[in-house]
Design an enzyme around this catalytic site. Sequence first.
Site, PDB file in Angstrom:
ATOM      1  N   ASP A 193       0.822  -1.365  -0.040  1.00  0.00           N
ATOM      2  CA  ASP A 193       0.082   0.024  -0.016  1.00  0.00           C
ATOM      3  C   ASP A 193       0.883   1.305   0.027  1.00  0.00           C
ATOM      4  O   ASP A 193       1.816   1.311   0.598  1.00  0.00           O
ATOM      5  CB  ASP A 193      -0.816   0.133   1.264  1.00  0.00           C
ATOM      6  N   HIS A 236      -4.008  -1.330  -6.491  1.00  0.00           N
ATOM      7  CA  HIS A 236      -5.504  -1.718  -6.365  1.00  0.00           C
ATOM      8  C   HIS A 236      -6.434  -0.443  -6.477  1.00  0.00           C
ATOM      9  O   HIS A 236      -7.457  -0.655  -6.025  1.00  0.00           O
ATOM     10  CB  HIS A 236      -5.554  -2.440  -4.837  1.00  0.00           C
TER      11      HIS A 236
END
Length: 370
Positions: A193, A236
């Site tokens: 992330d 993502h």
Amino acid sequence: MKSAIVLASAGLALAAPPPTRVVRAADATSCTVTAYASISAAVASCTAITLSNIAVPAGSGIDLSKLKQGTTVTFAGKTTFGYKAADYDMITVGGKDITITQASGAVIDGNGGAWWDGQGSNGGKTKPDHFFVVDDVTGTSTIENLHIQNWPTHCFQISGCDGLTIKNLVLDNSAGDAANSASSGLPAAHNTDGFDISSSTNIILSGTTVKNQDDCVAVTSGTGITVTGMTCSGGHGLSIGSVGGKSDNTVENVSFLSSSVTNSQNGCRIKSNSGTTGTISGITYKDITLSGLTTYGIDIQQDYLNGGATGSPTNGVKISNVTFNNVHGTMSKGKDYYILCGSGSCSGFTYTKVAITGGSGDSCNYGSCP
Ligand SMILES: *[C@@H]1O[C@H](CO)[C@@H](O)[C@H](O)[C@H]1NC(C)=O
Ligand SMILES: *[C@@H]1O[C@H](CO)[C@@H](O)[C@H](O)[C@H]1NC(C)=O
């Protein structure tokens, strides 16, 4: 009085700096640190700190968690890290009215390849779960201009912050897209992330490029968060969640503006955890361009459990007032739209000028797909 003092320790990096080089708090404001072992003395006494070509020993982190009010820290040259199979924070920042920046051409290299094994935080080698932890930063604070590459798993963890602007960063983990000898053919980097934001208020994240393998930005809790001018690829997408089952389960007034997401799984995504409670409200996605996505263009789903979708949504987390305005682009496969709400737990979704094409099998169980 201002004085420029160079803090350096000879010999082993872990040796304590010689006492004669410790800066007197009374007159030291500007300090240049060239040895890892001298960072703590600089943090204790200086308000303008340059970290020059710091080589961080294996298993250690750069601790900037107790900066004096108003301190500026400038990373210069190349910051490097040793390897240890352990979970520890590699850079920690905290303080009031602080600025974290870098000198022209500087690079912070997390040495991620030493940990990457295709499993991220799901297994394999024990890894530092967060590379850059920003905790309890308050006042009017800025993190800007950093070039960060090769972090092991998650990069930024922003929590308990109020009044923080993050701008003009480059986060480049693209070297982890390829497999390595430990990743069994999978992309070596995983769970990488860019920004995980929680329990924070009045946050602006702008003008930042993220090349990674997981969420570009994920907001799990917090209010008054604006994310704008992001260039995201490889990951993502722009995410809320997953929300629920944590110490803070409220996400309110979060805007994702003027950003692009390319070659990623998802574009705009809101996830809540199955069987939990919480609130997601006042979410805006505006002027978002998508291309080459493979899973969902717009995705809202309430069926997460242990990091995966169950297909059975629950309604404990209420999602309301979600606006998509000028969200457009293309899928290379997957679904343009996927909405899976629990019974009665979604309300007030608005789609204006939303046009995502190239996917198939759209599915929306609340309202109709755009
Ligand atoms: C969210 O925004 C609305 C509308 O501007 C405002 O009324 C509300 O107080 C905000 N919520 C929080 C938690 O700041
Ligand atoms: C909906 O959320 C937006 C922010 O995205 C806010 O400006 C607006 O006031 C909210 N409206 C309601 C009815 O909560």
